[in-house]
Design a protein around this motif. Sequence first.
Motif, PDB file in Angstrom:
ATOM      1  N   ALA A 193      19.738  11.326   6.082  1.00  0.00           N
ATOM      2  CA  ALA A 193      18.336  11.051   5.796  1.00  0.00           C
ATOM      3  C   ALA A 193      18.215   9.998   4.699  1.00  0.00           C
ATOM      4  O   ALA A 193      19.100   9.832   3.861  1.00  0.00           O
ATOM      5  N   ASN A 194      17.116   9.240   4.727  1.00  0.00           N
ATOM      6  CA  ASN A 194      16.905   8.229   3.697  1.00  0.00           C
ATOM      7  C   ASN A 194      16.076   8.823   2.558  1.00  0.00           C
ATOM      8  O   ASN A 194      15.857  10.028   2.484  1.00  0.00           O
ATOM      9  N   TRP A 195      15.616   7.965   1.687  1.00  0.00           N
ATOM     10  CA  TRP A 195      14.917   8.396   0.481  1.00  0.00           C
ATOM     11  C   TRP A 195      13.734   9.302   0.795  1.00  0.00           C
ATOM     12  O   TRP A 195      13.521  10.326   0.143  1.00  0.00           O
TER      13      TRP A 195
ATOM     14  N   LYS B 102      13.104  11.366   3.183  1.00  0.00           N
ATOM     15  CA  LYS B 102      13.350  12.700   3.726  1.00  0.00           C
ATOM     16  C   LYS B 102      14.196  13.589   2.818  1.00  0.00           C
ATOM     17  O   LYS B 102      14.069  14.804   2.849  1.00  0.00           O
ATOM     18  N   ALA B 103      15.088  12.986   2.032  1.00  0.00           N
ATOM     19  CA  ALA B 103      16.063  13.832   1.350  1.00  0.00           C
ATOM     20  C   ALA B 103      16.245  13.554  -0.125  1.00  0.00           C
ATOM     21  O   ALA B 103      17.042  14.214  -0.775  1.00  0.00           O
TER      22      ALA B 103
ATOM     23  N   CYS C  29      22.289  11.812  -4.855  1.00  0.00           N
ATOM     24  CA  CYS C  29      21.572  13.086  -4.813  1.00  0.00           C
ATOM     25  C   CYS C  29      21.279  13.525  -6.239  1.00  0.00           C
ATOM     26  O   CYS C  29      21.933  13.095  -7.197  1.00  0.00           O
TER      27      CYS C  29
ATOM     28  N   TYR D 292      21.397  11.791   0.201  1.00  0.00           N
ATOM     29  CA  TYR D 292      20.696  10.820   1.035  1.00  0.00           C
ATOM     30  C   TYR D 292      21.359   9.455   0.927  1.00  0.00           C
ATOM     31  O   TYR D 292      22.117   9.171   0.004  1.00  0.00           O
TER      32      TYR D 292
END
Length: 635
Positions: free
Chosen positions: A348-350, A352-353, A325, A359
């Motif tokens: 969530a993956n890259w 989305k987050a 993060c 993530y």
Amino acid sequence: MNGLCSTGNISVLHKTKAELKERLQFDTNSLLLPDTTYTSYVGLINDVGLGHKANVSELTFEEEPQAPPVNVSVDNIRKTSFNVSWSLIGPRPGQVTYTVMLTADTGADSKTYDVTGYKLHKTLIADGLEEYWNYTVKVTARTNVGDAKTSDTTQEYRTLPSAPGAVTEFEAVKAEQRSDNFHRMTIHWKAPSLLERNSVIKEYVLKYNVGNITTNSGVAEELNTKSFPSETGDGFYREEFNVIPESTYQFEVYAVNIDSTVGMKMTINEMAPAGFPVSIEESDTTLQVVKEGSKDQTFISLNLVREFFTEETNGRVQRTALLGCKNSACPENILDYADTQEKVDVLANWQKAAQKGLYRITSADWLTKNKRRRRSSYTEVPYTVGIENCNGVTEGTYCNGPLEPKTEYLFVAVVCTSTGCTVSKKYGPFITEETAPQPVGMIVGIVVGVITILAIAVVLVFILRRRRNKTPYINEEHSVGIENNTDKVSTTDDIHLIVYENVISGKQGELKAAGQNYHTVNVSGCWSEIDYKLCFAPTIDNVNQFWTMIFEEDVNTIVMFAESKAQKKELRYWPSDFNERTNYGHVDLEATYLNTHDAYTHMKMNICNVSKVAWVFHFLFIKLSFTRLTYTSDS
């Protein structure tokens, strides 16, 4: 009177002629029985004989029993029943109903049985009783009038003993909390319920297969046995065992009475739960599970300790992951987001987050692609965050997307069993590099003369990291083509090829690897003669020395020219398996990125030894031809 009344029940009354003229009354209290029908006859008799007779029938009233039942006794005692007998003194008082009452010791239900019909001696089988239990007996007799008469209460009679019933609260107490010992399991139980003991219990027997070699084999096996003397009270009997997480064990418990009669057997099969993975950070406080390697504007290379992800003391590893993060967007307590495998999987993956919070960086099988090459402790696994171009990737699909330039990132390692996850300490912040004000491109000035291309079938151009801030001569831009078709070089990989015309042939010396003849050409118009080197491809005998040279010289770009695909295959000096680490003497090499264009192929490779990790960009051109383009001012 003959034929009129039953023998023995005839009463004859004599009256005078004068008395017969009056109303006649007869006192029968001393003559009649209760609840009995009597018929009265009246007739005149003269010298000729009996004349016509008149008659009337009447039922006498019921009365209370004259005395309560007596001689109440019990015999033929069995496990759940016995016989009760009694007598009633006096004449039949009417419609008699007997009630046999069995009063049980505290803990069992009392019993009542109704019997109708008068007899001087009555017998009843009292059944449905508790085994090995005390009962007292009394009998009441009643009619439809008056009060019932109740016998005296007998002494206590005990039914016969039988096999004990099932033990109670038989179960396994397993580890649940992170602080629990997942290699221990406790089995406990209590005595059978009061009504199920059925006898005097001498001991309890526990059978188990903990420690047997055949545990979990599914094959019948000999169980170990341990006895526990019976104790007064209602406490637990218990035994603690050393177990292996995620192994299944069998336990059997039963009671044995003083007659050595075995009670009902209770069996359970219990799996020892997996524990939370043991953190190797706790045993080695100096250990860094996540260490920074090389970095760029959009990626950060990390060295991850493999043992953190493969520690299986408390059970099999079900999930491993690297989470990240932005330092400015990291949640305060990361464990709340990743304390179970389910929570890690739904992170969530890259796409989305990556810009908003925590993530999941790695795919589900990322660790299996980084196979172990050494057996030493704390083997490092290189992994680069932000290496993939996610343009066009469907949202929600895994992608190791690029990071933001000049941004701080924090990372944590996660390993999970079926019970839950262990999260490493926070590592970082690691800062990506700042974007250059005016990008010059990865490849600035591949200088190849037409004469050199004709003379050398396969050449390699090494571009070293050591660059100078000196502007090259302005030359005309050229494109590369396949055979006679000219195609512009794609800018997807940020490639900018410039061919310089002024080429001076000559030898500049050898690049490392003593004893190997790497022929080089000095190219004019460059920043420095040490920035660019031109040489033949390595042979199979010196490929290890070649990669050692690349590593020691900090080379970050290799350009290969081959006349054909067949020649490329013959001269292959890079790993043949994608995402598979390959050893070349003193260094390990792994191809992690591949992008193919019409005119060339772009590959990204990780090169490392025990103390250092670097990246090498590799460009491959097959059947090149150079075409002169018209010069423009913005070339």
